[in-house]
Design a protein around this motif. Structure first.
Motif, PDB file in Angstrom:
ATOM      1  N   SER A   1      67.354  62.779  69.012  1.00 20.67           N
ATOM      2  CA  SER A   1      66.583  62.391  67.886  1.00 20.67           C
ATOM      3  C   SER A   1      65.741  63.596  67.386  1.00 20.67           C
TER       4      SER A   1
ATOM      5  N   PHE B   1      72.146  57.780  68.337  1.00 17.06           N
ATOM      6  CA  PHE B   1      72.215  56.346  68.053  1.00 17.06           C
ATOM      7  C   PHE B   1      72.874  55.726  69.191  1.00 17.06           C
TER       8      PHE B   1
ATOM      9  N   LEU C   1      67.620  51.935  67.589  1.00 16.95           N
ATOM     10  CA  LEU C   1      67.591  52.405  66.352  1.00 16.95           C
ATOM     11  C   LEU C   1      66.125  52.806  65.937  1.00 16.95           C
TER      12      LEU C   1
END
Length: 143
Positions: free
Chosen positions: A8, A68, A73
């Motif tokens: 991320s 993901f 999420l």
């Protein structure tokens, strides 16, 4: 989960870096116009700086897919939202982009949302990752 968080962060950094490079490239070009789409596309595709930003952004998209697959999420989107806040600040410092009241309010909403998601994950939201398929990114479901 930790690997998903790392991907991320890679997503946020690479997408922001790609956007900054593309912005720098467009600022150095002659005026572009959507009315002359062919010419505009040719200018963008022949700009090494713009293409570098585009490729870095594509890598960020790949990192996002992996993120993901490895994290909930809410975690991935929260880190990406924090990256958008950093992008606006860097754009202000590097390019002198103006930040108005609406932009500041929007940044505040993003920061608040990231904090709220972080608080909610501390209360058991991490269990969402356990329900995800562990087949990996390469395993696509077909119907």
């Amino acid at each position: 989960m930790l690997a998903g968080l790392a991907f991320s962060v890679l997503t946020a950094v690479s997408m922001s870096a790609g956007n900054l490079l593309e912005k720098r490239a467009v600022d150095s070009m002659a005026a572009l116009s959507a009315r002359r789409a062919g010419r505009m596309l040719a200018c963008l595709l022949t700009s090494r700086l713009w293409m570098a930003g585009f490729v870095i952004s594509l890598a960020g998209l790949g990192f996002q897919v992996e993120a993901f697959a490895l994290a909930p999420l809410a975690v991935v989107q929260s880190v990406y939202g924090a990256g958008l806040v950093a992008l606006v600040v860097v754009a202000r410092l590097v390019f002198g982009e103006p930040i108005g009241r609406r932009e500041v309010a929007g940044l505040g909403v993003i920061v608040l949302a990231v904090v709220l998601v972080g608080v909610s994950l501390g209360s058991g939201g991490v269990g969402l990752a356990g329900s995800a398929s562990r087949g990996g990114v390469g395993a696509c479901a077909t119907t």
